[in-house]
Write a protein that holds these residues in place. Structure first.
Motif: not given
Ligand SMILES: Nc1ncnc2c1ncn2[C@@H]1O[C@H](COP(=O)(O)OP(=O)(O)OP(=O)(O)O)[C@@H](O)[C@H]1O
Ligand SMILES: Nc1ncnc2c1ncn2[C@@H]1O[C@H](COP(=O)(O)OP(=O)(O)OP(=O)(O)O)[C@@H](O)[C@H]1O
Ligand SMILES: NC(N)=O
Ligand SMILES: [Mg+2]
Ligand SMILES: [Mg+2]
Lengths: 236, 365, 253, 386, 290
Positions: B148-149, B274, B141-142, B76, B134, B144-145, B137-138
Motif C-alpha cells: 500500500r505504501f 495479497l 501485514a508487513v 505469509f 499470529f 501489505l503495508v 498475520i504479522v
C-alpha cells in the motif's frame, strides 16, 4: 454372567496405516463384571480399547455389544449405546472449564439432568475447581476429570485405559473403591487396562493378558489373588 | 565415502530430512539437470525466456519451504522480501547503471537488504515469541503495508536518487543482469545465457539447502517445528534457530525478487499484494511442503499448469485452477509431488495407506 | 555444596497460590524424590526450576549461581535436563532422530550413530527406530523421553513421573537405570506417585502439600508419618500405593 | 497470403473484467468486419487472444509469448496503467508494436506504443472550465491513490488554477477501499461547488451509493467513471445523478455512425451489458491499424508503419467521429462528449467538442519522429526540452 | 458548533469502522478462530450473501428478510463445502489454505461466468439524518447495532447453550468428543454453516451500500483475518475488543491523515498489538481472569 457377555469380540484385527497391531482378538466381557487387561508397553492394549470405542476402524472381526454388532458404528453412536471411554493421557478439553467438560460427558446417554453432585462427591477437587480451565489442572486432577466426565453420562460399560496413571495413592484407592461401588450398586461393567497390580487386584474379577496383539492368557479370580502370578504376566 | 575425505560433508546431501537417496535418485537428478541443460538447444526463444521466469520464482518457494515446511513457521509475507529486493535492485541499478558488474553488486546488495530486513523483523517476531497464525498475520501485514505504501509513491517526490519509485504503475527501466566481459559486457536478457546462469544458481541453491537441512542445524529446525518446547528443553535456543531459518528463507525470496525484476525489467507493488503473497504458499503446499525436492518440482509444475490453463482454459481457467487445487489437496494429503515420490513404493507394496480416519494419538494442531 | 537450591519460591496463578516459599536444597550426587498430592505443585516447581515461567517471588540457584533470570535453554546448557509428566517428543520424526537431536550436542558422525543404536537397544525401541515417534505407545514414549533426557549427559536430572504407564517390571528397570546414573554422578530429582519406585531409588524424600514443603526425610520416615498417610498415601497403601484387595466379596460380587 | 496476426492481451477475468471484456469484443467485431470485407491488403486478420486475469505478471508472460512464440504483427494490450508498464519493457526489448486502447493518465512517450484512448488534457481542459462556469469555482477532488489518480488530480489542480478556481480539498483513496464515511464527512465540511471523482475499480465505486445515502449531493465531474464501468447502469438512481463526464464515446452517443455501431455490436454480442469507451477505442484501433498497413503498402513492419504515422494524416472515421494520430506522441485526437447523468440515470450530452488534440506531450518535448525515450512523463516531470 | 460536529463525526466514523471490522470478522471468528480452518473463501461467502440478498430484494422481499435469505444461502453453501472438502482437512489446517483458495477462485470466477461482471444494486434504505452541520446515513447506525447484536448473540450461543459447549469440545479434542457421544460431524457441519451464514449476513447487510461484483470478497478478507487474529484464541472475548481497538485506530488515523494512513495504520497496529500481546487480545484477558 459368562453365558451372557455384554461385549463379545471375535477375530478382531486393527492397526495403523497398514501396520497391524491387533492380530485377531477373541474376548468376552461378562455383563456386570470388572475385567482387567494387562500386558507390556506397546502390545496393543490401548489399540484394543480404541477399536472397541470406535476410534480405530477394524480391518476384520466383530464387536458385539449387548447382542448387537457395533463394529461398523461411529464412535459417537457407540457411546450413545452406553459405552464410556477414559483415554490414556486424559484428553480433557483444555480451554473449557471443569464443569463444561462434565457437561460434554452427558452426551453419552443424552441424560437431561446430569448428576454433577455425585461426581463432585467422588472427586471433591473438581467441585473446588469448577470454573478453572481444564488445561491448567495438574495431571492427576485432569485424570479425575476424565473419569468423572464419563461417569456423568451414566454409561453401562466403561473402558478405562490406565486410570491410575499420575494419580496419588490415596485417590487411586478411591477410584478403585468408586469403581467397585458403582459396579456393585448399578451393575456397571468395567474394562480396565492397568499396570498397577494392586489396583487390578482390588478391582478386577477377571483378567486377560495381552502380548503382541493377541490375548495370550486369562487369569481367573483365584489367580488374581496371587500377586506373583499377576506380576509374572505383566512382565512377559 | 572416506571418513576423513574433505568432501565428507557431501554425505549430508542425503538424510532423513530429504526425500530421495542413493544412486537411483541422483541418477534421475543428474538426468534432469542434463535435460534442463540441453533444453534451450531444443526449443524456441520464448520457451527459454518463459522457463527462466518459472525458475525465478522457485527460489522464493524453496525459501518458504525452509521456513514453513522445515521450520514450521508459516510466513505469509515472503513477497515483502521479494519486493524489497526487487526495488532495491531497481534503485541501485537505475542510480549507478550496469557497467563494471554493478548489476551483480546490486544483486548482492538487494539480497543483503532482504536478509537484513528479515533479521530485524525476525528478531522482533521470534524474540517476541510470536508464532502460529499470529506470525502469518504479522508477516502478511508487513507485505501489505509495503504494497500500500509503494502503491501511492507515484508522485515525483518519491525517488531515491534518479530512481523514481513510480507508485502502482511500478518501477521499470532497470538494466538486466550484466556480467563484465572482456570486450563487450555480457547482457543477460531473457535468453540462453541467462537460462544457464539461473539454472546453475538453482542447482546450487537446491543442493546447498539439502546440505543445510540434513545437517545438525536442520535437525534442530525440524525439532522446533515438531515441538518447540522439547527443543528448548534439549538446550536449543529456539528463537535463534527460527531467526536464522527466517533470514535464509527471506534472502531466497529476495533473490527471486532480483531475478524477476531483472528478467522483466519491472517491479510493481502488486507483487507484494495479497494474491501474490498467497501464491508461494500454494506452490509449496501443493508440491509438498515437507521437502525441498517436492517443493521445487511442485512449484514448477504448478506454475506451468496455471499458465497452461490460462492459455487454453479461456474463461474457465481460474475455475480449473481452483478445482485443481481442491482436488490435489483432497487426494494427496502430503502434497502432489510427495505422493508421486511414494508411488513406486506404494505400487511395490500394494498396500493402501491408512484411511487417515481417526488418529487419536495426534494432537489437534 | 548444594547443586540446586530454591529460595523462597512462590508462584501464583491469578488467585491461586501454587507454590509457597519453597526452600529446597539438593546436594550434588543426591537422589531425591518429590511426592505429594495431585495439584500440590510438583510439576510447577519443576517448571520454575527450568525457568519456563518466572516465579512470583524467590530465586533459583544452580551450581552456586543465581539462574533465576536465565532462559530455559541456558539452564539446560548448564547441565540440567528434564523428562516431563506428559511425554514431549518430536512426533513426526523417527525415534532414532529424536535421540540424535538430543545427542548431537556432544557427538557427531560415527560416534553419534553408534550411541543412537546403543540407546535404542537400551530403551527397548530398536524395532521402532525408523518409526515416527508419534506412533509409539504411551509407555514407549515415556521411555523415549527418558532416553532423550539422559542423552544430554546432565549433571542434574529432573524426572516428572518417569514410570507412569510402566509395568512393575519396567518400573524396576527404570529405577535401576536411575540409580546407575546417580552412581555415575548425576544428581536426580524425581516426582513419582509410585511408592515402590520411591523406595527403590530415593535417599531422601520431600513431600509437597498445597505448594509448601510438608515433610522431609527418609522413605521409611515418610511412610510412617501419619499426616502423610492422611493427605497422600491413604490408609493401608501397598507397595505401589494402591489399595489392598477390598475384601473377597467385593471382587466377586 | 499469410494472415496478419494480432495479439490481444486483456483482462477477461479478475478485478478488471467488468470494464475489459468489451475490449476483446470490440477487437473481434472489427476483425470480423475487416475479414468479411477482404482483410487488410488481401490478408486476413487472425487474433491470438490471452486472458491476463487482471494480473500484471500475466502480461509479462503473454507479451513474450505473443511476440516470440506467436510472432504477431501487433499487440492490443492492457487496461490498467500498471499492466501497460509491466509489458512495456518487454515490447521494447523484443521490438514489438503495442496498442494501448484505454483512457489513462497520459505521458507515455514510446515509439513502440500507440495509444488510442483519451488523455487528461483532452478530458479536463474541456470538462473543468465548463463545470466551473456552471456550478462555481470551489473544487474538491477525490482520486484513486495511484498514478492514474494522482496525475489526473495534478491536471485538475493545474486547470482549476488556470481558470481562476480554488481547490478546497483533495483526497486520495487507496485502491480497494470500499468504505467512505470519513471521505463523505470531509467533503461535507469543505462544501465544494464541484466534486471531481477520479475513482477507479469496483471497490471505490461504492462511494456513490454511500454518499447518496448520507445525503451528500454535489455536482460531480469525472474522466473515468461512467465511460469505463458504466456505474449509471449498474447503480440504482439517483446515486450518480448530476455527474458530468467527458468521454470520447459511450453507448448512448446519439449519431448515426454510433447507432449503427451499437446495432452491429449487439447483433454479434447480444449479452453485452454495456459498450464502454474502451470498447470503442479497441474497435477503432483495429481499423486504424488497417489504415496504417494499407498505406504502408501491406507492410506490417513497425518502422514502415511509423513512417506512415509520421506523415501526420492517419485518420479513421470512428463511431465517435473522426480520429487522427499525432505523430509526435502517437496518441489520438478525439471527439469529446460531455455526458451528463440525469436523475433517472439516463444520459444527455450538453456539449460536444470535436477533434480535441492530445497536445501536451508534443508541446512539452516528446517527439517520437526524432527520438524515442521509452518513458512516461507527468506535468511535474515533463520530457526534457531538447 | 464545530467541536460538537467533530466529536459526533468521529464517533460515527469510529462506530462505522468498528462495525465493519466486526461484521467482516464474525463469520471468520468461528470458522478460523474456533475451527482453525483458514478460510480464504470467506470473502466469497460474503459475496454470495450479498448477491442472494440483492436478488431476493429485487423480487420485492423486504430487506431484513432478504438479508436473512442471504445468510441462509451462504450457510447452506457452507455446509455443502464443509461436507465435500473441509471435512477431510480437519487434521491439517494448513492445507485448508490451498483448498479454500481454490474454492474462492471457483466461486468468484464461476459467478463471473454465470452472472456476468456485475449485478445492479439496490439503494441504501432509511435515508439520512442531520446532526449539526453534517448528514449521516441512518443505515450505518443500523449496521453498528447489528454488529453489536451479532457479537452478543454469538457469545450467548457458544458459552451458554448446549450446542456451544459441544461445539467447543468438538473443536478442541474431536476424537474425545466423539467418544463421549457427540456427533462431531454434525457439529462441524453446523458450526461451519453458522460461520458461513454470518459471512452471508455480512454480505447482505453491506450489499445495499456496495458495488456488487464477483471479486468483491477480497475487500473484506484482510480486515476479517487481522481482526480475528488480533482478537486471539477466544473468539468472543477477542473479536469485540479487536474490532473496537482496530476500528478506533483506523478511524483515528483516517481522520488525522486520510484513508491511506487509516489503512496502513490498521496494519501497523496489527503488528504492534500482536507483538505486545503474542496471543492476541483475548490471550491477555484470559490470563488476567485465570
Ligand atoms: N497412532 C499410531 N500410529 C502408528 N502406530 C501406533 C500408533 N499408536 C500406537 N501404535 C503402535 O501400536 C502398538 C500398540 O500400541 P498401544 O498404544 O496399543 O500399546 P499399549 O499396549 O497401550 O502400550 P502402553 O502400555 O505403553 O500404553 C505399538 O507398537 C505402537 O508403536
Ligand atoms: N496456568 C495455570 N493456571 C491456573 N492454575 C494452574 C496453572 N498451572 C497449574 N495450576 C494449578 O496449580 C496447581 C499445581 O499444579 P501442578 O501441575 O504443579 O501439580 P502437581 O503437583 O504436579 O500434581 P500432579 O501430581 O497431579 O501432577 C494445580 O492445582 C493446578 O490446577
Ligand atoms: N488507465 C487507467 N484508468 O488506469
Ligand atoms: Mg496404552
Ligand atoms: Mg504434575
Amino acid at each position: 454372567m459368562a453365558e451372557d457377555p455384554l461385549l463379545t469380540i471375535a477375530g478382531l484385527r486393527a492397526g495403523y496405516g497398514g501396520k497391524p497391531v491387533l492380530q485377531g482378538i477373541d474376548l468376552a466381557i461378562p455383563r456386570g463384571e470388572i475385567t482387567a487387561v494387562i500386558g507390556r508397553n506397546g502390545v496393543g492394549k490401548s489399540t484394543l480399547i480404541k477399536a472397541i470405542i470406535g476410534l480405530l476402524p477394524p480391518s476384520a472381526g466383530s464387536i458385539r455389544f449387548g447382542g448387537r454388532e457395533i463394529g461398523a458404528l461411529t464412535a459417537h453412536a457407540r457411546a450413545r449405546l452406553g459405552l464410556g471411554y477414559v483415554p490414556q493421557g486424559r484428553d480433557v478439553f483444555p480451554r473449557m472449564s471443569v464443569e463444561e467438560n462434565l457437561k460434554v460427558g452427558m452426551s453419552i446417554r443424552g441424560a437431561p439432568n446430569p448428576d454433577y453432585d455425585a461426581i463432585y462427591g467422588y472427586f471433591p477437587i473438581l467441585r473446588e475447581r469448577r470454573r478453572q480451565a481444564a488445561g491448567t489442572l495438574s495431571g492427576g486432577q485432569q485424570q479425575q476429570l476424565a473419569i468423572g466426565r464419563v461417569l456423568v453420562g451414566g454409561p453401562s460399560l466403561v473402558l478405562l485405559d490406565e486410570p491410575s496413571e499420575g494419580i496419588q495413592p490415596s485417590i487411586v484407592q478411591d477410584i478403585a473403591r468408586i469403581g467397585v461401588d458403582l459396579n456393585r450398586r448399578t451393575g456397571l461393567t468395567i474394562v480396565l487396562v492397568e499396570q498397577n497390580i494392586d489396583m487390578i487386584r482390588a478391582m478386577a474379577q477377571r483378567c486377560f493378558v495381552m502380548d503382541k496383539g493377541r490375548v495370550t492368557a486369562e487369569l481367573t479370580p483365584a489367580m488374581l489373588d496371587d500377586r506373583d502370578i499377576v506380576r509374572r504376566h505383566l512382565a512377559v | 565415502m572416506d571418513r576423513r575425505s574433505p568432501l565428507r560433508f557431501l554425505r549430508r546431501l542425503e538424510g532423513p530430512q530429504t526425500l530421495g537417496r542413493g544412486p537411483g535418485f541422483w541418477g534421475i537428478a543428474a538426468l534432469a539437470v542434463a535435460l534442463a541443460a540441453a533444453y534451450p538447444l531444443l526449443t524456441d526463444a520464448y520457451t527459454v525466456g518463459n522457463t527462466i521466469y518459472f525458475f525465478d520464482w522457485v527460489f522464493m518457494a524453496l525459501g518458504l519451504c525452509l521456513i514453513w515446511g522445515y521450520g514450521g513457521a508459516l510466513s505469509f509475507g515472503q513477497t515483502a522480501f521479494f519486493g524489497l529486493s526487487g526495488y532495491a535492485y531497481g534503485v541501485v541499478t537505475l542510480d549507478f547503471g550496469a557497467d563494471h558488474g554493478l548489476t551483480l553488486v546490486a544483486t548482492l546488495l538487494a539480497v543483503a537488504a532482504s536478509a537484513l530486513f528479515a533479521a530485524v523483523l525476525g528478531y522482533f517476531l521470534f524474540f517476541g515469541r510470536i508464532g502460529g497464525v499470529f506470525l502469518g498475520i504479522v508477516t502478511l501485514a508487513v507485505t501489505l503495508v509495503f504494497e500500500r505504501f509503494m502503491a501511492q509513491t507515484a508522485g515525483p517526490e518519491w525517488h531515491v536518487g534518479a530512481a523514481r519509485l513510480n507508485g502502482f504503475n511500478g518501477m521499470s527501466g532497470m538494466p538486466p543482469l550484466t556480467v563484465p566481459w572482456p570486450g563487450d559486457d555480457l547482457v543477460l536478457s531473457p535468453d540462453v545465457p541467462l537460462y544457464y546462469v539461473t539454472l546453475a544458481l538453482l542447482v546450487v541453491t537446491y543442493l546447498g539447502l539439502r546440505l543445510l537441512v540434513n545437517s545438525s542445524f536442520g535437525n534442530v529446525i525440524v525439532a522446533i517445528r515438531e515441538n518447540p518446547h522439547r527443543a528448548t528443553m534439549l538446550g536449543y535456543d529456539v528463537r535463534k534457530y527460527q531467526l536464522a531459518t527466517f533470514v535464509i528463507g527471506s534472502a531466497l525470496a529476495g533473490l527471486s525478487g532480483v531475478l524477476y525484476t531483472s528478467w522483466g525489467q519491472y517491479i510493481t507493488p502488486s507483487s507484494m499484494g495479497l494474491t501474490a503473497a498467497a501464491l508461494p504458499i500454494i506452490w509449496v503446499a501443493v508440491g509438498g511442503r515437507g521437502d525441498l525436492t517436492t517443493t521445487l518440482v511442485g512449484t514448477l509444475l504448478l506454475l506451468g499448469a496455471f499458465q497452461f490453463l490460462t492459455i487454453y482454459g479461456s474463461q474457465y481457467a481460474l475455475v480449473a485452477m481452483g478445482l485443481l487445487l481442491v482436488v490435489t489437496v483432497l487426494l494427496t494429503p502430503d502434497g502432489l509431488v510427495t505422493a508421486l515420490f511414494r508411488l513406486p513404493r506404494r505400487l511395490g507394496r500394494r498396500r493402501p495407506r491408512a484411511a487417515d480416519a481417526v488418529d487419536p494419538g495426534r494432537e489437534a494442531a | 555444596m548444594a547443586l540446586l537450591e530454591t529460595r523462597g519460591l512462590n508462584k501464583r496463578f491469578g488467585g491461586l497460590q501454587v507454590t509457597s516459599d519453597v526452600d529446597l536444597a539438593l546436594e550434588a550426587g543426591e537422589l531425591h524424590c518429590l511426592i505429594g498430592p495431585n495439584g500440590a505443585g510438583k510439576s510447577t516447581l519443576f517448571r520454575l526450576i527450568l525457568g519456563e515461567f518466572p516465579p512470583t517471588s524467590g530465586a533459583v540457584f544452580y551450581d552456586g549461581q543465581d539462574v533465576t533470570r536465565l532462559q530455559p535453554h541456558e539452564r539446560i546448557r548448564r547441565g540440567i535436563s528434564v523428562k516431563f509428566q506428559v511425554p514431549g517428543i518430536f512426533a513426526s520424526l523417527s525415534v532414532a532422530q529424536n535421540l540424535e537431536i538430543a545427542l548431537q550436542h556432544h557427538l557427531a558422525g560415527h560416534g553419534l550413530r553408534g550411541e543412537v543404536r546403543r540407546l535404542l537397544g537400551f530403551l527397548n525401541l530398536a524395532g521402532a527406530a525408523a518409526e515416527p515417534a508419534g506412533n509409539l505407545s504411551h509407555g514407549q514414549k515415556q521411555w523415549l523421553e527418558i532416553g532423550m533426557a539422559v542423552s544430554l549427559k546432565p549433571k542434574l536430572l529432573l524426572l516428572d513421573e518417569p514410570t507412569a504407564g510402566m509395568s512393575p517390571e519396567e518400573t524396576r528397570a527404570t529405577g535401576e537405570m536411575v540409580r546407575a546414573l546417580n552412581r555415575d554422578g548425576v544428581t536426580v530429582l524425581a516426582v513419582e506417585h509410585d511408592m515402590a519406585f520411591v523406595r527403590q531409588v530415593a535417599t531422601r524424600v520431600t513431600v509437597l502439600h498445597f505448594g509448601r514443603i510438608f515433610a522431609q526425610g527418609s522413605i521409611d520416615a515418610i511412610v510412617a508419618d501419619e499426616r502423610v498417610a492422611e493427605i497422600y498415601l491413604g490408609r493401608g497403601h501397598g507397595e505401589r500405593g494402591a489399595p489392598q484387595p477390598a475384601g473377597g466379596e467385593a471382587k466377586r460380587g | 497470403a499469410d494472415p496478419i496476426k494480432l495479439g490481444v492481451l486483456e483482462d477477461q477475468s479478475g478485478d478488471f473484467a467488468l470494464a475489459t471484456i468489451g475490449k476483446v469484443h470490440g477487437i473481434q467485431l472489427a476483425t470480423d468486419e475487416i475479414n468479411a470485407a477482404g482483410g487488410i491488403a488481401g490478408r486476413k486478420l487472425d487474433l491470438v487472444i490471452y486472458d491476463t486475469q487482471s494480473d500484471n505478471t500475466r502480461y509479462q508472460e503473454f507479451m513474450r509469448r505473443v511476440l516470440q512464440r506467436d510472432k504477431v504483427d501487433a499487440v492490443f494490450a492492457g487496461f490498467s496503467s500498471a499492466s501497460r508498464e509491466a509489458y512495456r519493457p518487454i515490447v521494447d526489448q523484443l521490438n514489438g508494436l503495442a496498442f494501448y486502447n484505454n483512457q489513462y493518465e497520459g505521458g507515455v512517450c514510446d515509439a513502440h506504443m500507440i495509444v488510442t484512448g483519451a488523455v487528461p488534457e483532452q478530458q479536463f481542459s474541456t470538462l473543468i472550465p465548463w463545470m466551473m462556469e456552471k456550478f462555481g469555482k470551489k473544487i474538491y477532488t477525490i482520486a484513486a491513490d495511484y498514478n492514474f489518480g494522482q496525475i489526473s488530480a495534478e491536471w485538475v489542480r493545474n486547470i482549476v488554477k488556470q481558470n481562476g478556481g480554488e481547490m478546497v480539498g483533495e483526497e486520495f483513496i487507496p485502491l480497494g477501499v470500499s468504505q467512505f464515511s470519513s471521505t463523505i464527512q470531509n467533503i461535507q465540511k469543505a462544501k465544494p461547488d464541484i466534486l471531481m471523482t477520479l475513482l477507479v475499480g469496483t471497490a471505490q465505486s461504492s462511494y456513490y451509493e454511500q454518499a447518496n445515502a448520507a445525503n451528500l449531493h454535489v455536482p460531480m465531474g469525472s474522466s473515468v467513471n461512467v465511460g469505463q464501468a458504466y456505474e449509471h447502469k449498474r447503480f440504482k438512481p439517483p446515486s450518480l445523478a448530476n455527474m458530468y463526464v467527458t468521454t470520447n464515446w459511450i453507448e448512448e452517443v446519439d449519431n448515426p455512425a454510433s447507432k449503427a455501431f451499437v446495432a452491429r455490436w449487439h447483433a454479434k454480442f447480444p449479452n453485452e451489458p454495456y459498450i464502454n469507451q474502451e470498447a470503442e477505442n479497441s474497435y477503432l484501433a483495429v481499423y486504424l491499424y488497417k489504415e496504417m498497413v494499407e498505406r504502408a503498402k501491406g507492410s506490417t513492419k513497425r518502422d514502415d508503419l511509423r513512417a506512415v504515422i509520421a506523415k501526420g494524416d492517419v485518420c479513421f472515421d470512428a463511431p465517435e467521429g473522426k480520429v487522427c494520430i499525432d505523430p509526435k506522441s502517437q496518441h489520438m485526437s478525439h471527439t469529446i462528449y460531455l455526458a451528463k447523468v440525469n436523475d433517472d440515470h439516463s444520459i444527455s450530452f450538453p456539449k460536444v467538442w470535436p477533434d480535441v488534440k492530445p497536445y501536451w506531450l508534443g508541446d512539452s518535448g516528446c517527439d517520437l519522429t526524432k527520438k524515442n525515450p521509452n518513458a512516461q512523463y507527468t506535468p511535474s516531470n515533463p520530457p526534457p526540452k531538447s | 458548533m464545530p467541536g460538537f460536529d467533530a466529536v459526533i463525526g468521529f464517533l460515527y466514523q469510529f462506530g462505522d469502522a468498528a462495525a465493519f471490522l466486526v461484521l467482516c470478522a464474525s463469520g471468520l471468528a468461528i470458522i478460523f478462530g474456533m475451527m482453525g480452518v483458514i478460510n480464504l473463501a470467506h470473502g466469497e461467502f460474503i459475496m454470495g450473501g450479498a448477491y442472494t440478498t440483492v436478488t431476493v430484494a429485487k423480487l420485492g422481499v423486504p430487506l431484513p428478510l432478504a438479508v436473512l435469505c442471504g445468510a441462509l444461502a451462504a450457510g447452506a453453501a457452507g455446509m455443502v463445502l464443509e461436507r465435500l472438502v473441509i471435512r477431510h482437512l480437519y487434521g491439517r489446517p494448513l492445507d485448508t489454505i490451498v483448498a479454500t483458495w481454490g474454492v474462492s477462485l471457483i466461486a468468484s470466477q464461476g459467478t463471473l461466468i454465470l452472472l456476468g461482471p456485475s449485478l445492479s444494486d439496490i439503494s441504501t434504505p432509511l435515508g439520512s439524518v442531520e446532526i449539526g452541520a453534517l448528514s449521516y446515513s441512518v443505515y450505518r447506525f443500523v449496521l453498528m447495532g447489528v454488529a453489536a447484536a451479532i457479537l452478543l448473540g454469538l457469545y450467548v450461543l457458544f458459552n451458554f447453550t448446549r450446542f456451544g459447549v459441544l461445539a467447543r469440545a468438538t473443536i478442541q479434542v474431536p476424537h474425545m468428543a466423539e467418544t463421549l457421544g457427540v456427533d462431531t460431524r454434525l457439529i462441524y457441519s453446523l458450526t461451519f454453516g453458522i460461520g458461513a451464514a454470518l459471512a452471508g449476513a455480512t454480505g447482505g447487510l453491506y450489499a445495499p451500500t456496495m458495488t456488487l461484483v464477483p471479486t468483491m470478497g477480497v475487500q473484506f478478507i484482510t480486515e476479517a483475518f487481522v481482526t480475528v487474529v488480533v482478537g486471539g484464541g477466544d473468539v468472543f472475548l477477542g473479536t469485540a475488543p479487536a474490532g473496537i481497538v482496530l476500528g478506533f485506530i483506523k478511524s483515528g488515523m483516517t481522520t488525522w491523515e486520510g484513508q491511506l494512513a487509516g489503512q496502513i495504520g490498521l496494519l501497523v497496529a496489527v503488528i504492534l498489538v500482536i507483538r505486545v500481546l503474542p496471543r492476541g487480545i483475548s490471550g491477555l484477558m484470559l490470563r488476567e481472569r485465570a
